[in-house]
Write a protein that holds these residues in place. Structure first.
Motif, PDB file in Angstrom:
ATOM      1  N   ARG A 191       0.932  -1.225   0.065  1.00 23.77           N
ATOM      2  CA  ARG A 191       0.038  -0.125  -0.008  1.00 23.77           C
ATOM      3  C   ARG A 191       0.826   1.354   0.037  1.00 23.77           C
ATOM      4  NH1 ARG A 191       0.138   3.927   3.666  1.00 23.77           N
ATOM      5  NH2 ARG A 191      -1.665   5.075   3.867  1.00 23.77           N
ATOM      6  N   THR A 192       1.931   1.262   0.926  1.00 27.30           N
ATOM      7  CA  THR A 192       2.846   2.274   0.832  1.00 27.30           C
ATOM      8  C   THR A 192       3.682   2.380  -0.445  1.00 27.30           C
ATOM      9  OG1 THR A 192       3.214   1.877   3.091  1.00 27.30           O
ATOM     10  CG2 THR A 192       5.071   3.145   1.957  1.00 27.30           C
ATOM     11  N   VAL A 193       3.949   1.260  -1.077  1.00 29.84           N
ATOM     12  CA  VAL A 193       4.584   1.531  -2.331  1.00 29.84           C
ATOM     13  C   VAL A 193       3.702   2.058  -3.410  1.00 29.84           C
ATOM     14  CG1 VAL A 193       5.590   0.169  -4.412  1.00 29.84           C
ATOM     15  CG2 VAL A 193       6.352  -0.048  -2.020  1.00 29.84           C
ATOM     16  N   THR A 242       1.008   3.877  -2.981  1.00 29.03           N
ATOM     17  CA  THR A 242       0.794   5.484  -2.538  1.00 29.03           C
ATOM     18  C   THR A 242       1.673   6.285  -3.284  1.00 29.03           C
ATOM     19  OG1 THR A 242      -0.457   4.801  -0.632  1.00 29.03           O
ATOM     20  CG2 THR A 242       0.542   7.042  -0.962  1.00 29.03           C
ATOM     21  N   GLU A 243       2.905   5.868  -3.164  1.00 24.65           N
ATOM     22  CA  GLU A 243       4.003   6.689  -3.878  1.00 24.65           C
ATOM     23  C   GLU A 243       3.873   6.801  -5.304  1.00 24.65           C
ATOM     24  OE1 GLU A 243       7.594   4.747  -2.550  1.00 24.65           O
ATOM     25  OE2 GLU A 243       7.284   5.552  -0.452  1.00 24.65           O
ATOM     26  N   ALA A 244       3.322   5.219  -6.135  1.00 28.50           N
ATOM     27  CA  ALA A 244       3.224   5.299  -7.367  1.00 28.50           C
ATOM     28  C   ALA A 244       2.130   6.368  -7.810  1.00 28.50           C
ATOM     29  CB  ALA A 244       3.117   4.053  -7.888  1.00 28.50           C
ATOM     30  N   LEU A 245       1.006   6.151  -7.123  1.00 31.04           N
ATOM     31  CA  LEU A 245      -0.108   6.963  -7.496  1.00 31.04           C
ATOM     32  C   LEU A 245       0.250   8.535  -7.520  1.00 31.04           C
ATOM     33  CD1 LEU A 245      -2.910   5.404  -5.302  1.00 31.04           C
ATOM     34  CD2 LEU A 245      -2.535   5.176  -7.855  1.00 31.04           C
ATOM     35  N   ASP A 246       1.117   9.036  -6.553  1.00 27.27           N
ATOM     36  CA  ASP A 246       1.552  10.531  -6.388  1.00 27.27           C
ATOM     37  C   ASP A 246       2.684  10.810  -7.598  1.00 27.27           C
ATOM     38  OD1 ASP A 246       0.204  10.774  -4.270  1.00 27.27           O
ATOM     39  OD2 ASP A 246       1.760  10.231  -2.897  1.00 27.27           O
ATOM     40  N   SER A 247       3.464   9.823  -8.043  1.00 26.63           N
ATOM     41  CA  SER A 247       4.275  10.143  -9.354  1.00 26.63           C
ATOM     42  C   SER A 247       4.085   9.849 -10.678  1.00 26.63           C
ATOM     43  CB  SER A 247       5.603   9.621  -8.634  1.00 26.63           C
ATOM     44  OG  SER A 247       5.600   8.196  -8.534  1.00 26.63           O
ATOM     45  N   GLU A 248       3.140   8.816 -10.636  1.00 24.03           N
ATOM     46  CA  GLU A 248       2.962   8.288 -12.011  1.00 24.03           C
ATOM     47  C   GLU A 248       1.471   8.349 -12.759  1.00 24.03           C
ATOM     48  OE1 GLU A 248       4.382   4.353 -12.487  1.00 24.03           O
ATOM     49  OE2 GLU A 248       5.927   4.325 -10.879  1.00 24.03           O
ATOM     50  N   PHE A 249       0.742   8.664 -11.617  1.00 23.16           N
ATOM     51  CA  PHE A 249      -0.783   8.724 -12.196  1.00 23.16           C
ATOM     52  C   PHE A 249      -1.558  10.039 -11.823  1.00 23.16           C
ATOM     53  CE2 PHE A 249       0.366   4.354 -11.428  1.00 23.16           C
ATOM     54  CZ  PHE A 249      -0.054   3.692 -12.436  1.00 23.16           C
ATOM     55  N   SER A 250      -2.546  10.427 -12.537  1.00 25.20           N
ATOM     56  CA  SER A 250      -3.067  11.599 -12.408  1.00 25.20           C
ATOM     57  C   SER A 250      -4.735  11.135 -11.929  1.00 25.20           C
ATOM     58  CB  SER A 250      -3.278  12.539 -13.732  1.00 25.20           C
ATOM     59  OG  SER A 250      -3.838  11.622 -14.649  1.00 25.20           O
ATOM     60  N   VAL A 251      -5.367  12.325 -11.432  1.00 31.38           N
ATOM     61  CA  VAL A 251      -7.023  11.907 -11.186  1.00 31.38           C
ATOM     62  C   VAL A 251      -7.619  11.389 -12.250  1.00 31.38           C
ATOM     63  CG1 VAL A 251      -8.774  12.976 -10.331  1.00 31.38           C
ATOM     64  CG2 VAL A 251      -6.778  13.667  -9.262  1.00 31.38           C
ATOM     65  N   GLY A 252      -8.444  10.459 -11.977  1.00 31.76           N
ATOM     66  CA  GLY A 252      -9.237   9.603 -13.011  1.00 31.76           C
ATOM     67  C   GLY A 252      -8.627   8.796 -13.878  1.00 31.76           C
ATOM     68  N   GLU A 253      -7.200   8.659 -14.002  1.00 37.23           N
ATOM     69  CA  GLU A 253      -6.529   7.539 -14.822  1.00 37.23           C
ATOM     70  C   GLU A 253      -6.912   6.089 -14.246  1.00 37.23           C
ATOM     71  OE1 GLU A 253      -1.760   6.888 -16.284  1.00 37.23           O
ATOM     72  OE2 GLU A 253      -2.482   8.810 -15.267  1.00 37.23           O
ATOM     73  N   GLN A 263      -5.708  -6.759  -1.399  1.00 39.08           N
ATOM     74  CA  GLN A 263      -5.827  -6.164   0.096  1.00 39.08           C
ATOM     75  C   GLN A 263      -5.291  -4.743   0.081  1.00 39.08           C
ATOM     76  OE1 GLN A 263      -3.819  -9.392   2.368  1.00 39.08           O
ATOM     77  NE2 GLN A 263      -5.444  -8.915   3.539  1.00 39.08           N
ATOM     78  N   ALA A 264      -4.328  -4.390  -0.718  1.00 36.99           N
ATOM     79  CA  ALA A 264      -3.713  -3.290  -0.758  1.00 36.99           C
ATOM     80  C   ALA A 264      -4.635  -2.141  -1.370  1.00 36.99           C
ATOM     81  CB  ALA A 264      -2.319  -3.092  -1.339  1.00 36.99           C
ATOM     82  N   LEU A 265      -5.128  -2.666  -2.540  1.00 33.03           N
ATOM     83  CA  LEU A 265      -6.024  -1.837  -3.226  1.00 33.03           C
ATOM     84  C   LEU A 265      -7.492  -1.455  -2.372  1.00 33.03           C
ATOM     85  CD1 LEU A 265      -5.954  -3.502  -6.822  1.00 33.03           C
ATOM     86  CD2 LEU A 265      -4.867  -1.397  -6.079  1.00 33.03           C
ATOM     87  N   GLU A 266      -7.759  -2.579  -1.765  1.00 31.28           N
ATOM     88  CA  GLU A 266      -9.059  -2.303  -0.600  1.00 31.28           C
ATOM     89  C   GLU A 266      -8.692  -1.390   0.181  1.00 31.28           C
ATOM     90  OE1 GLU A 266     -10.245  -6.011   0.473  1.00 31.28           O
ATOM     91  OE2 GLU A 266     -11.149  -6.786  -1.399  1.00 31.28           O
ATOM     92  N   GLN A 267      -7.475  -1.163   0.696  1.00 32.33           N
ATOM     93  CA  GLN A 267      -7.200  -0.429   1.491  1.00 32.33           C
ATOM     94  C   GLN A 267      -7.194   1.108   1.063  1.00 32.33           C
ATOM     95  OE1 GLN A 267      -6.755  -0.556   5.084  1.00 32.33           O
ATOM     96  NE2 GLN A 267      -6.152   1.454   5.089  1.00 32.33           N
ATOM     97  N   LEU A 268      -6.618   1.114  -0.095  1.00 38.06           N
ATOM     98  CA  LEU A 268      -6.378   2.544  -0.703  1.00 38.06           C
ATOM     99  C   LEU A 268      -7.736   3.104  -1.204  1.00 38.06           C
ATOM    100  CD1 LEU A 268      -3.300   2.159  -2.777  1.00 38.06           C
ATOM    101  CD2 LEU A 268      -3.458   3.579  -1.134  1.00 38.06           C
ATOM    102  N   GLU A 269      -8.577   2.181  -1.557  1.00 33.74           N
ATOM    103  CA  GLU A 269      -9.999   2.615  -1.863  1.00 33.74           C
ATOM    104  C   GLU A 269     -10.650   3.176  -0.465  1.00 33.74           C
ATOM    105  OE1 GLU A 269     -14.106   0.815  -3.728  1.00 33.74           O
ATOM    106  OE2 GLU A 269     -12.571  -0.374  -3.140  1.00 33.74           O
ATOM    107  N   LEU A 270     -10.447   2.396   0.602  1.00 33.61           N
ATOM    108  CA  LEU A 270     -10.986   2.926   1.883  1.00 33.61           C
ATOM    109  C   LEU A 270     -10.228   4.268   2.422  1.00 33.61           C
ATOM    110  CD1 LEU A 270     -12.622   2.224   4.474  1.00 33.61           C
ATOM    111  CD2 LEU A 270     -10.664   0.974   5.434  1.00 33.61           C
ATOM    112  N   GLU A 271      -9.301   4.588   1.987  1.00 35.65           N
ATOM    113  CA  GLU A 271      -8.772   5.831   2.189  1.00 35.65           C
ATOM    114  C   GLU A 271      -9.065   6.942   1.319  1.00 35.65           C
ATOM    115  OE1 GLU A 271      -4.669   5.169   2.795  1.00 35.65           O
ATOM    116  OE2 GLU A 271      -4.695   3.752   4.281  1.00 35.65           O
ATOM    117  N   GLY A 272      -9.788   6.558   0.362  1.00 34.66           N
ATOM    118  CA  GLY A 272     -10.228   7.671  -0.659  1.00 34.66           C
ATOM    119  C   GLY A 272      -9.272   7.770  -1.708  1.00 34.66           C
ATOM    120  N   ARG A 273      -8.085   7.161  -1.947  1.00 30.91           N
ATOM    121  CA  ARG A 273      -7.064   7.153  -2.868  1.00 30.91           C
ATOM    122  C   ARG A 273      -7.468   6.625  -4.336  1.00 30.91           C
ATOM    123  NH1 ARG A 273      -2.314   8.985  -2.090  1.00 30.91           N
ATOM    124  NH2 ARG A 273      -2.644   9.556  -4.159  1.00 30.91           N
TER     125      ARG A 273
END
Length: 253
Positions: free
Chosen positions: A18-20, A22-33, A54-64
């Motif tokens: 999930r931490t990894v 998160t870093e990828a979402l911040d650096s490689e992806f844009s909103v809606g991608e 499990q990691a994707l479900e956690q990020l969904e719960l966090e709103g990412r």
């Protein structure tokens, strides 16, 4: 000091992933991608698909992240700011109410609702269905349960169903003197009907806000409002109201 048992437990694989991610979402992806499929993501990060889920479900719960029917998993926009329960003594359907009435039916309520309303479990109650939209997207769905004893004069109103009936029930409810209301918030999973209305998948994380409206020394109406957990962050103020604030930097509740 010695190491406790909890401190000696290694970080779960999904949490590290999930931490990894998160870093990828911040650096490689844009909103809606749209994210790559699970197979490709699991191969990229060298993990089992179960760990990835499990990691994707956690990020969904966090709103990412958001999972959408027919689209896939996309990067979520910042949480939407809406206000909930800002007026301590206001009936649902008041002039400044942001909810939109959609329908009303006379039906038997769930046993837990009937107990809260102190009515018979086989006694039909008015069930008003309402929705809430913010910035063009659905953020909440509500079922408002009102026993017939709370709106005794409704029988004379010629509005058998639909929005007109819902508004008539709320108008009659306003005849009572509201003494107060009590709210509770808990994390839940979206049922099929709520998921459809909120444009989520069944089982998606939601925040359930249950509100009891009090008059004449009893509960005269009960609201069960289901909010998208990926959209809302709840904060509680001294006034007793509940507010949801927009915060692009802080994604988790």
């Amino acid at each position: 000091m010695g190491t406790t048992q909890l401190e000696s437990v290694p970080e779960p694989k999904y949490w590290h992933l999930r931490t990894v991610l998160t870093e990828a979402l911040d650096s490689e992806f844009s909103v809606g991608e749209i994210l790559p499929n699970e197979r490709d993501l699991a191969a990229r990060f060298g993990v089992a698909r179960a760990t990835l889920r499990q990691a994707l479900e956690q990020l969904e719960l966090e709103g990412r992240l958001q999972r959408r029917r027919g689209v896939g998993t996309t990067v979520a926009p910042p949480r939407v700011g809406v206000a909930v329960g800002s007026e301590q003594h206001a009936w649902p359907g008041a002039a400044d109410d942001v909810w939109q009435a959609a329908d009303c039916a006379l039906a038997v309520a769930p046993a837990s609702v009937a107990d809260a309303l102190e009515c018979g479990q086989d006694e039909p109650v008015h069930i008003v269905r309402r929705s809430r939209v913010t910035h063009g997207q659905p953020v909440a769905a509500e079922l408002l349960y009102i026993p017939q004893s709370s709106v005794p004069d409704l029988s004379g109103i010629d509005a058998p169903s639909g929005t007109a009936r819902a508004r008539a029930v709320l108008r009659e409810l306003h005849r009572m003197g509201l003494e107060g209301r009590e709210s509770a918030v808990e994390l839940g999973s979206a049922r099929a009907d709520d998921a459809k209305e909120l444009d989520r998948l069944p089982g998606a994380p939601v925040l359930v806000v249950t509100t009891r409206y009090l008059a004449e020394g009893r509960t005269v109406a009960l609201s069960v409002a289901t909010y998208r957990a990926d959209t809302c962050r709840l904060t509680f103020g001294d006034s007793g109201g509940v507010e949801i604030h927009e915060d692009a930097q802080r994604r988790a509740s």
